[in-house]
Write an enzyme that holds these catalytic residues in place. Structure first.
Site, PDB file in Angstrom:
ATOM      1  N   GLY A 109      53.912  42.800  54.627  1.00  0.00           N
ATOM      2  CA  GLY A 109      52.917  43.387  53.729  1.00  0.00           C
ATOM      3  C   GLY A 109      51.536  42.831  54.018  1.00  0.00           C
ATOM      4  O   GLY A 109      51.282  41.652  53.812  1.00  0.00           O
TER       5      GLY A 109
ATOM      6  N   GLY B 208      48.538  44.594  53.046  1.00  0.00           N
ATOM      7  CA  GLY B 208      47.571  45.412  52.303  1.00  0.00           C
ATOM      8  C   GLY B 208      46.597  44.515  51.565  1.00  0.00           C
ATOM      9  O   GLY B 208      46.211  43.451  52.064  1.00  0.00           O
ATOM     10  N   GLY B 209      46.198  44.916  50.345  1.00  0.00           N
ATOM     11  CA  GLY B 209      45.204  44.155  49.576  1.00  0.00           C
ATOM     12  C   GLY B 209      45.599  42.712  49.339  1.00  0.00           C
ATOM     13  O   GLY B 209      44.864  41.781  49.703  1.00  0.00           O
ATOM     14  N   VAL B 210      46.793  42.499  48.754  1.00  0.00           N
ATOM     15  CA  VAL B 210      47.255  41.137  48.482  1.00  0.00           C
ATOM     16  C   VAL B 210      47.582  40.427  49.803  1.00  0.00           C
ATOM     17  O   VAL B 210      47.263  39.252  49.987  1.00  0.00           O
ATOM     18  CB  VAL B 210      48.499  41.147  47.557  1.00  0.00           C
ATOM     19  CG1 VAL B 210      49.072  39.739  47.392  1.00  0.00           C
ATOM     20  CG2 VAL B 210      48.137  41.721  46.190  1.00  0.00           C
TER      21      VAL B 210
ATOM     22  N   SER C 252      55.656  45.784  47.386  1.00  0.00           N
ATOM     23  CA  SER C 252      56.352  46.087  46.127  1.00  0.00           C
ATOM     24  C   SER C 252      57.589  46.922  46.465  1.00  0.00           C
ATOM     25  O   SER C 252      58.027  47.765  45.697  1.00  0.00           O
ATOM     26  CB  SER C 252      55.424  46.857  45.187  1.00  0.00           C
ATOM     27  OG  SER C 252      54.968  48.044  45.819  1.00  0.00           O
TER      28      SER C 252
ATOM     29  N   GLY D  53      39.241  51.360  40.535  1.00  0.00           N
ATOM     30  CA  GLY D  53      40.388  50.815  41.270  1.00  0.00           C
ATOM     31  C   GLY D  53      41.334  49.999  40.412  1.00  0.00           C
ATOM     32  O   GLY D  53      42.176  49.265  40.932  1.00  0.00           O
TER      33      GLY D  53
ATOM     34  N   GLU E 221      46.780  52.617  39.444  1.00  0.00           N
ATOM     35  CA  GLU E 221      47.471  53.081  40.651  1.00  0.00           C
ATOM     36  C   GLU E 221      46.817  54.416  41.067  1.00  0.00           C
ATOM     37  O   GLU E 221      46.152  55.060  40.258  1.00  0.00           O
ATOM     38  CB  GLU E 221      48.961  53.299  40.357  1.00  0.00           C
ATOM     39  CG  GLU E 221      49.717  52.022  40.007  1.00  0.00           C
ATOM     40  CD  GLU E 221      49.836  51.050  41.172  1.00  0.00           C
ATOM     41  OE1 GLU E 221      49.866  51.493  42.338  1.00  0.00           O
ATOM     42  OE2 GLU E 221      49.866  49.835  40.908  1.00  0.00           O
TER      43      GLU E 221
ATOM     44  N   ASP F 285      55.389  49.148  34.451  1.00  0.00           N
ATOM     45  CA  ASP F 285      54.878  47.909  35.049  1.00  0.00           C
ATOM     46  C   ASP F 285      54.998  46.748  34.058  1.00  0.00           C
ATOM     47  O   ASP F 285      55.451  45.657  34.403  1.00  0.00           O
ATOM     48  CB  ASP F 285      53.413  48.108  35.481  1.00  0.00           C
ATOM     49  CG  ASP F 285      52.778  46.814  35.975  1.00  0.00           C
ATOM     50  OD1 ASP F 285      53.224  46.295  37.015  1.00  0.00           O
ATOM     51  OD2 ASP F 285      51.854  46.304  35.313  1.00  0.00           O
TER      52      ASP F 285
ATOM     53  N   LYS G 239      57.616  43.199  33.956  1.00  0.00           N
ATOM     54  CA  LYS G 239      57.185  41.820  33.699  1.00  0.00           C
ATOM     55  C   LYS G 239      57.938  41.221  32.506  1.00  0.00           C
ATOM     56  O   LYS G 239      58.323  40.053  32.532  1.00  0.00           O
ATOM     57  CB  LYS G 239      55.667  41.790  33.464  1.00  0.00           C
ATOM     58  CG  LYS G 239      54.869  42.163  34.705  1.00  0.00           C
ATOM     59  CD  LYS G 239      53.400  42.400  34.398  1.00  0.00           C
ATOM     60  CE  LYS G 239      52.654  42.864  35.646  1.00  0.00           C
ATOM     61  NZ  LYS G 239      51.264  43.238  35.359  1.00  0.00           N
TER      62      LYS G 239
END
Length: 367
Positions: free
Chosen positions: A12, A14-16, A100, A212, A215, A226, A230
């Site tokens: 992964g 991407g952003g993270v 994810s 942003g 999603e 979501d 959690k």
């Protein structure tokens, strides 16, 4: 004395993932300045269609890493091939899963059983079936591999570590309550502020999407799932055998008529038709001198978990949140009526990656 080498593999980017790789580079440099610290060697970076790896387990250079991954001519490895490659490594390996993906999450028991430690923000591994949860931790226990997932709840906020400390030191957690979604926090803080009137619901959703915070299809936030994921993770850590995120009441904010529209674009176009419903909810709270917020709660004694709209006095910490902050309140025997409160940014690449990097440092101390 040569420092111990530990291999790092990252799925992964991407952003993270990008934020994590940047933090990993900094961590690697800091550790290399201390002879007794382990030497970190990045040996694999993978994203959906590309894999960059070192067949001889030599460290990949951080310089121009994104370009090297994009230009990689390595054969993309399947998940099974990645696990085999890591299991054959001549030193300890930590797999960092910044996706994810349910498929990657389902592979965790296999990864851990082969002695590969895992650090991840992937909620799906820990909020999936209760059997997967059990298999993950029993595989880790039998192989000695470590698994940490602080960023699966509240990004970089110390939510999971705090709950674990409470439970493991013998405190009795009675209730957990809070705002667990940066998206929902932003929406309700602007739609139903403690002062002023706020904007129309559809306009606030549009604004959140443009900034942003949602999603690509905002229904993926507004369905409440979501937050339910959690809550499932925290409830399990508190000792409840929650079967899945759909096994307790979760209020969806998607109007019934828009649940099955074809696209996120069509959903956004038609959402203004339903503004009156949310206006009524807001007005009902205002009549009581309160504001409405989207929260999750766990009543440990009653074994009840729920997600949805609740009304709060304007002076309540949950009502007073700003921006896209999260707030999580732990009510326990030791803390009595005054909850232990954790509050701060609950979303964003940098803070989520910070939680992942902090977990990696914990694992390094145990390998």
């Amino acid at each position: 004395m040569a420092s111990k080498e530990i291999f790092i593999a990252v799925i992964g980017a991407g952003g993270v993932g990008k934020a994590f790789l940047s933090q990993l580079e900094g961590l690697s440099k800091r550790l290399s300045a201390n002879a007794s610290s382990p030497k970190l060697s990045l040996i694999l970076v993978s994203r959906s269609t590309k894999t960059l790896y070192s067949p001889q387990y030599k460290a990949l250079p951080f310089l121009n890493l994104a370009t090297s991954l994009a230009d990689s001519t390595n054969k993309p490895l399947s998940l099974t091939e990645i696990i085999d490659f890591l299991a054959a490594a001549p030193a300890k390996v930590v797999l960092v899963d910044n996706t994810s993906s349910q498929d990657v999450a389902d592979s965790y028991p296999q990864v851990l059983s082969r002695g590969i430690s895992i650090v991840t923000p992937n909620k799906k591994a820990f909020s999936g079936s209760y059997k997967l949860w059990q298999d993950i931790f029993s595989s880790a226990a039998s192989s000695g591999a470590k698994v940490y997932h602080e960023s699966s709840v509240g990004a970089g906020l110390p939510v999971i570590s705090t709950l674990k400390d409470l439970v493991e030191t013998g405190d009795e957690v009675t209730r957990i309550e809070g705002v667990f979604s940066g998206t929902m926090s932003f929406l309700f803080n602007s739609f139903a502020p403690t002062e002023g009137s706020g904007g129309k619901w559809s306009a606030e959703v549009k604004k959140a999407k443009e900034l942003g915070y949602t999603e690509p299809d905002p229904r993926d936030d507004l369905n409440g799932l979501d937050v339910a994921r959690k809550l499932t993770i925290l409830a399990r850590l508190a000792g409840l055998q929650v079967e899945s995120p759909t096994s307790f009441p979760v209020q969806s904010l998607i109007p019934k008529a828009l649940e099955s529209v074809g696209s996120g674009e069509e959903f956004m176009q038609r959402l203004p038709e339903f503004d009156s419903e949310m206006e009524e909810t807001k007005a009902a709270a205002e009549k009581e001198g309160k504001v409405v917020r989207f929260v999750g709660s766990i009543d440990v004694a009653k074994k009840e978990v729920k997600v949805g709209l609740e009304k709060f006095d304007r002076s309540h910490p949950i009502a007073a949140l700003k921006g896209s902050d999260n707030i999580i309140s732990f009510y326990t025997k030791r803390y009595g009526a005054n909850a232990l409160i954790i509050q701060g940014a609950g979303a964003g690449g940098d803070v989520t990656a910070m939680g992942v990097t902090a977990d990696l440092i914990k694992v390094l101390g145990q390998l």
